[in-house]
Scaffold this active site. Structure first.
Site, PDB file in Angstrom:
ATOM      1  N   GLU A  50      35.213  33.706  26.109  1.00  0.00           N
ATOM      2  CA  GLU A  50      34.720  33.198  24.835  1.00  0.00           C
ATOM      3  C   GLU A  50      34.637  34.304  23.784  1.00  0.00           C
ATOM      4  O   GLU A  50      34.977  34.098  22.612  1.00  0.00           O
ATOM      5  CB  GLU A  50      33.337  32.555  25.020  1.00  0.00           C
ATOM      6  CG  GLU A  50      33.344  31.356  25.958  1.00  0.00           C
ATOM      7  CD  GLU A  50      33.045  31.702  27.411  1.00  0.00           C
ATOM      8  OE1 GLU A  50      32.430  30.868  28.090  1.00  0.00           O
ATOM      9  OE2 GLU A  50      33.443  32.798  27.860  1.00  0.00           O
ATOM     10  N   CYS A  94      27.374  34.035  27.040  1.00  0.00           N
ATOM     11  CA  CYS A  94      28.353  33.460  26.115  1.00  0.00           C
ATOM     12  C   CYS A  94      27.796  32.238  25.393  1.00  0.00           C
ATOM     13  O   CYS A  94      28.182  31.948  24.259  1.00  0.00           O
ATOM     14  CB  CYS A  94      29.631  33.090  26.867  1.00  0.00           C
ATOM     15  SG  CYS A  94      30.538  34.523  27.453  1.00  0.00           S
ATOM     16  N   ARG A  97      48.504  40.478  47.829  1.00  0.00           N
ATOM     17  CA  ARG A  97      47.430  41.436  48.124  1.00  0.00           C
ATOM     18  C   ARG A  97      46.656  41.796  46.855  1.00  0.00           C
ATOM     19  O   ARG A  97      45.429  41.915  46.876  1.00  0.00           O
ATOM     20  CB  ARG A  97      48.016  42.711  48.747  1.00  0.00           C
ATOM     21  CG  ARG A  97      48.537  42.547  50.150  1.00  0.00           C
ATOM     22  CD  ARG A  97      49.135  43.848  50.664  1.00  0.00           C
ATOM     23  NE  ARG A  97      49.635  43.729  52.039  1.00  0.00           N
ATOM     24  CZ  ARG A  97      50.205  44.718  52.707  1.00  0.00           C
ATOM     25  NH1 ARG A  97      50.371  45.907  52.119  1.00  0.00           N
ATOM     26  NH2 ARG A  97      50.626  44.528  53.945  1.00  0.00           N
ATOM     27  N   THR A 133      47.600  45.292  65.241  1.00  0.00           N
ATOM     28  CA  THR A 133      48.398  45.447  64.023  1.00  0.00           C
ATOM     29  C   THR A 133      48.180  46.828  63.417  1.00  0.00           C
ATOM     30  O   THR A 133      49.130  47.501  63.006  1.00  0.00           O
ATOM     31  CB  THR A 133      48.030  44.353  62.999  1.00  0.00           C
ATOM     32  OG1 THR A 133      48.330  43.076  63.559  1.00  0.00           O
ATOM     33  CG2 THR A 133      48.812  44.532  61.705  1.00  0.00           C
ATOM     34  N   ASP A 155      51.639  48.818  64.011  1.00  0.00           N
ATOM     35  CA  ASP A 155      52.383  48.770  62.745  1.00  0.00           C
ATOM     36  C   ASP A 155      51.995  49.900  61.807  1.00  0.00           C
ATOM     37  O   ASP A 155      52.761  50.247  60.910  1.00  0.00           O
ATOM     38  CB  ASP A 155      52.150  47.428  62.035  1.00  0.00           C
ATOM     39  CG  ASP A 155      52.790  46.265  62.771  1.00  0.00           C
ATOM     40  OD1 ASP A 155      53.514  46.527  63.753  1.00  0.00           O
ATOM     41  OD2 ASP A 155      52.570  45.112  62.362  1.00  0.00           O
TER      42      ASP A 155
END
Length: 340
Positions: free
Chosen positions: A46, A82, A182, A194, A198
């Site tokens: 606003e 606002c 992401r 993982t 990885d």
């Protein structure tokens, strides 16, 4: 209102834990000001909308209609209310997409406007306005983060090699899209395997945007400090059963063995004001969320030209509602919601 939503989306990835909000000021069917919430802690939609009005048109503000995708705030936070600004500018009519579920607002902004004699029209395009802020609404109504499960699989439903050696499934375009995803979420979560096999950095290096908070499940603290997730480039939380400890950019969050670990992660993220999490694997972690029905979306990238013998199978999802799909070369990307 559609324009408000379009504007609001431009703040994706920059305003959390605040909601995405767009605002448009209209005088006799002509837009004289537009704005959206650009960055957390900075001016709201606003304010930016009213400030965008040209000096020559400022006398028209008090004769205009303000459209805003979410109820104007009524409390002092990082910025003043606002609703007070709208009243001070003598805007006679406000059209609102949907009510704000945050307990400090939740009808109070609308109440202030009505008490000041301002005509309030709401809700308008309520479903679209709520979808715009699905993370915000989930967090404040279900008291947990908005949870997105994501994985890549071969055409025959394999997500990794049995020996945990790296299996590159998705293509370069899909990888870039994942980094965009992401950048849009507050946090990203992976399991022990993982992280270990990885060795991901879990950052947005392929897309311009903020790095998410990195979350790791490491129950027995087996992961070596040499992994990329411990490089200090982004704040990291390790959920474990051993210790509670905090250092620079690294928090070890101790969980109880007597309760669901997944539920404890959700509770912790709620207490830390983390509104969304992208769960990237592995299969066992993803399956835990599915089994406990703790998810809001599933995004599956399928390389339709790749098949492999043996390997780690993708999670079992049961019935899902297909919401959308897209093709990036050989990768078919599908977006699902749970069956309510």
């Amino acid at each position: 209102m559609q324009r408000c939503i379009e504007l609001a989306l431009q703040g994706a990835g920059s305003v959390a834990p605040n909601p995405l909000v767009g605002a448009v000021l209209v005088h006799e069917s002509t837009i004289i000001g537009e704005g959206y919430h650009r960055q957390y802690g900075h001016a709201h939609a606003e304010v930016n909308c009213i400030n965008a009005v040209r000096p020559a048109d400022r006398s028209l503000i008090a004769q205009s209609t303000l459209y805003v995708s979410l109820e104007p705030c009524a409390h002092y936070g990082k910025t003043p209310p606002c609703a007070d600004l709208i009243i001070a500018k003598k805007i006679p009519r406000v059209v609102i997409g949907c009510r704000d579920p945050f307990k400090e607002v939740d009808g109070k902004g609308i109440g202030k406007l009505l008490a000041a004699g301002i005509e309030v029209i709401q809700p308008v395009m309520e479903a679209d306005s709520k979808i715009l802020n699905k993370r915000f609404f989930t967090f404040h109504t279900r008291h947990r983060p908005y949870i997105i499960l994501k994985w890549a699989q071969t055409a025959n439903g394999i997500v990794g090699n049995a020996d945990h050696s790296r299996l590159l499934i998705s293509n370069a375009y899909s990888n870039r899209l994942v980094h965009k995803w992401r950048s849009e979420e507050a946090a990203i979560l992976v399991g022990t395997h993982t992280a270990l096999y990885d060795n991901p950095s879990l950052t947005t290096r392929l897309w311009k945007g903020n790095n998410p908070l990195r979350l790791i499940i490491d129950k027995e603290l087996r992961l070596p400090a040499s992994l990329q997730i411990f490089d200090g480039n982004a704040r990291t939380i390790v959920f474990n059963y051993i210790k509670q400890e905090e250092t620079t950019n690294l928090l070890y969050y101790q969980c109880s063995k007597d309760r669901s670990l997944i539920q404890q992660v959700c509770d912790a993220l709620y207490s830390l004001n983390i509104q969304s999490v992208l769960v990237e694997g592995g299969t066992s972690l993803l399956q835990s969320f599915i089994n406990e029905n703790l998810f809001d979306e599933i995004r599956i990238i399928t390389n339709t030209s790749m098949q492999t013998d043996g390997g780690i199978p993708a999670p079992l999802t049961g019935r899902l509602l297909l919401q959308d799909a897209m093709q990036l070369q050989s990768d078919n990307i599908q977006f699902f919601n749970p069956v309510s």
